[in-house]
Design an enzyme around this catalytic site. Sequence first.
Site, PDB file in Angstrom:
ATOM      1  N   LYS A 110      49.219  36.431  31.695  1.00 25.64           N
ATOM      2  CA  LYS A 110      47.793  36.199  31.446  1.00 25.64           C
ATOM      3  C   LYS A 110      47.361  34.778  31.763  1.00 25.64           C
ATOM      4  O   LYS A 110      46.175  34.520  31.936  1.00 25.64           O
ATOM      5  CB  LYS A 110      47.439  36.535  29.985  1.00 25.64           C
ATOM      6  CG  LYS A 110      47.468  38.031  29.693  1.00 25.64           C
ATOM      7  CD  LYS A 110      46.724  38.367  28.425  1.00 25.64           C
ATOM      8  CE  LYS A 110      46.704  39.869  28.207  1.00 25.64           C
ATOM      9  NZ  LYS A 110      46.145  40.256  26.916  1.00 25.64           N
ATOM     10  N   LYS A 115      43.832  48.570  31.694  1.00 23.40           N
ATOM     11  CA  LYS A 115      42.372  48.574  31.697  1.00 23.40           C
ATOM     12  C   LYS A 115      41.792  47.342  32.379  1.00 23.40           C
ATOM     13  O   LYS A 115      40.637  47.314  32.745  1.00 23.40           O
ATOM     14  CB  LYS A 115      41.852  48.700  30.259  1.00 23.40           C
ATOM     15  CG  LYS A 115      42.411  47.668  29.290  1.00 23.40           C
ATOM     16  CD  LYS A 115      42.279  48.122  27.835  1.00 23.40           C
ATOM     17  CE  LYS A 115      43.164  47.274  26.933  1.00 23.40           C
ATOM     18  NZ  LYS A 115      43.478  47.878  25.663  1.00 23.40           N
ATOM     19  N   LYS A 135      51.976  48.240  35.749  1.00 22.31           N
ATOM     20  CA  LYS A 135      51.647  49.178  34.660  1.00 22.31           C
ATOM     21  C   LYS A 135      50.162  49.528  34.704  1.00 22.31           C
ATOM     22  O   LYS A 135      49.331  48.721  35.145  1.00 22.31           O
ATOM     23  CB  LYS A 135      52.055  48.603  33.295  1.00 22.31           C
ATOM     24  CG  LYS A 135      51.164  47.528  32.783  1.00 22.31           C
ATOM     25  CD  LYS A 135      51.337  47.298  31.290  1.00 22.31           C
ATOM     26  CE  LYS A 135      50.243  46.313  30.890  1.00 22.31           C
ATOM     27  NZ  LYS A 135      50.114  45.961  29.549  1.00 22.31           N
TER      28      LYS A 135
HETATM   29  P1  TYM Z   1      47.488  46.582  23.966  1.00 25.23           P
HETATM   30  O1  TYM Z   1      46.159  46.640  23.325  1.00 25.23           O
HETATM   31  O2  TYM Z   1      47.619  45.882  25.266  1.00 25.23           O
HETATM   32  O3  TYM Z   1      48.071  48.027  24.160  1.00 25.23           O
HETATM   33  C1  TYM Z   1      48.110  48.933  23.076  1.00 25.23           C
HETATM   34  C2  TYM Z   1      49.354  49.799  23.149  1.00 25.23           C
HETATM   35  O4  TYM Z   1      49.374  50.551  24.364  1.00 25.23           O
HETATM   36  C3  TYM Z   1      50.614  50.349  25.037  1.00 25.23           C
HETATM   37  N1  TYM Z   1      50.358  50.400  26.474  1.00 25.23           N
HETATM   38  C4  TYM Z   1      51.068  51.163  27.321  1.00 25.23           C
HETATM   39  N2  TYM Z   1      52.075  52.039  27.127  1.00 25.23           N
HETATM   40  C5  TYM Z   1      52.567  52.667  28.213  1.00 25.23           C
HETATM   41  N3  TYM Z   1      52.092  52.484  29.459  1.00 25.23           N
HETATM   42  C6  TYM Z   1      51.079  51.630  29.707  1.00 25.23           C
HETATM   43  N4  TYM Z   1      50.599  51.463  30.940  1.00 25.23           N
HETATM   44  C7  TYM Z   1      50.517  50.919  28.601  1.00 25.23           C
HETATM   45  N5  TYM Z   1      49.500  50.011  28.477  1.00 25.23           N
HETATM   46  C8  TYM Z   1      49.432  49.711  27.170  1.00 25.23           C
HETATM   47  C9  TYM Z   1      51.065  48.967  24.592  1.00 25.23           C
HETATM   48  O5  TYM Z   1      52.440  48.798  24.762  1.00 25.23           O
HETATM   49  C10 TYM Z   1      50.639  48.944  23.141  1.00 25.23           C
HETATM   50  O6  TYM Z   1      51.592  49.589  22.330  1.00 25.23           O
HETATM   51  N6  TYM Z   1      49.686  42.996  21.285  1.00 25.23           N
HETATM   52  C11 TYM Z   1      49.290  44.392  21.294  1.00 25.23           C
HETATM   53  C12 TYM Z   1      48.302  44.713  20.173  1.00 25.23           C
HETATM   54  C13 TYM Z   1      48.800  44.347  18.830  1.00 25.23           C
HETATM   55  C14 TYM Z   1      49.850  45.013  18.111  1.00 25.23           C
HETATM   56  C15 TYM Z   1      49.961  44.313  16.880  1.00 25.23           C
HETATM   57  C16 TYM Z   1      50.659  46.101  18.411  1.00 25.23           C
HETATM   58  C17 TYM Z   1      48.368  43.317  18.044  1.00 25.23           C
HETATM   59  N7  TYM Z   1      49.052  43.307  16.889  1.00 25.23           N
HETATM   60  C18 TYM Z   1      50.919  44.709  15.946  1.00 25.23           C
HETATM   61  C19 TYM Z   1      51.610  46.486  17.441  1.00 25.23           C
HETATM   62  C20 TYM Z   1      51.734  45.792  16.229  1.00 25.23           C
HETATM   63  C21 TYM Z   1      48.617  44.701  22.617  1.00 25.23           C
HETATM   64  O7  TYM Z   1      48.092  43.843  23.281  1.00 25.23           O
HETATM   65  O8  TYM Z   1      48.559  45.999  22.936  1.00 25.23           O
END
Ligand code: TYM
Length: 334
Positions: free
Chosen positions: A116, A200, A197
């Site tokens: 990022k 969005k 991957k």
């Molecule tokens: P975020 O918002 O980017 O994504 C949310 C969840 O979706 C999964 N994910 C995917 N899984 C498979 N293939 C993909 N292409 C794909 N894109 C996204 C991510 O692995 C995630 O599980 N830091 C986290 C948000 C967060 C969080 C937490 C998660 C904040 N605090 C505490 C768990 C526990 C994040 O940016 O996810």
Amino acid sequence: MSNNQPLRVLSGIQPSGKLTLGNYIGALKNFVEMQGEYDCFFMIPDLHAVTVPQEPADLREQTEMVAALYVAAGIDPKRASIFVQSHVHQHAELGWLMTTLSYMGELERMTQFKDKSEGKEAVGAGLFVYPPLMAADILLYQAHLVPVGEDQKQHLELTRDLAGRFNFRFGETFKIPEPYTPKVGARVMSLDDASKKMSKSNPNAGSYIALLDEPDVIRKKISRAKTDLGREVVYDPQNKPEISNLMGIYAQCSGLSIEEVQARYEGQGYGAFKKELAERVVETLEPIQRKYAEIRASGEIHDILRSGADKAKAVAEETLRQAKEAMGFLLPRR
Ligand code: TYM
């Protein structure tokens, strides 16, 4: 917690844009499946979302949208607590304490931070201390399991390190959590390039399927999805990454195993497979979209979020108190 209580789960999806099929398969689908067996907390991490610039009106809308999608996908607010991270102030406070336990070097090694911040002239400090805030999210609930996609595993590893470091320095306080990833679909790849991957934030909307894409948009995106040379529907992520990715999506949207998907399309070309894949995705998302529209129209999400935050706060407050006491903060006397 006593031994006969169910294990805790915490996770969340950022309200920073449209949710994709990657978020659904990698995370949300598991949230729904886990709620029957575990004591679940599902939050909307809005404090994480502002580590990159957000339009205020969009942030508000997207926060409500993610909450409604949780419910539309099948999370039952009577069984699991659904809440907004910023409604539970303890996240910010324990996040700070976790930041003080973190080393610059370990935060610099986080691949999400590197991705990022790459090529940017000005990189927000929030982006750098994002992982200790995520650790706080998890540790506040003494979560045993954290359902996430593959890309969050490094943050989970750091969370485990920080929890262990805290326990070592200040006494046993936090559970050491485990990541929980799906066997197939922990990394759903982009439809136009299976080396990236599905995300969005990709400027090409054809590279991802948004959970709220109309059925015809889904059909078009899948028909245009990149495929590998040849025509056999064979699962071989090394040599046929594009079709293998589509097969993973098929498996997750149909409930079939990869082997069953492969057997079903033996001798048929990519065209027939993609047509039916589109229908499996539409069948998966249409009921969610219908329920989503109902929930948004009813306005019930605000009550759900209020009671979710109340339940979360009760747990978070107690953990934060223990952590502060262990660290030597003078607690107010009543
Ligand atoms: P975020 O918002 O980017 O994504 C949310 C969840 O979706 C999964 N994910 C995917 N899984 C498979 N293939 C993909 N292409 C794909 N894109 C996204 C991510 O692995 C995630 O599980 N830091 C986290 C948000 C967060 C969080 C937490 C998660 C904040 N605090 C505490 C768990 C526990 C994040 O940016 O996810």
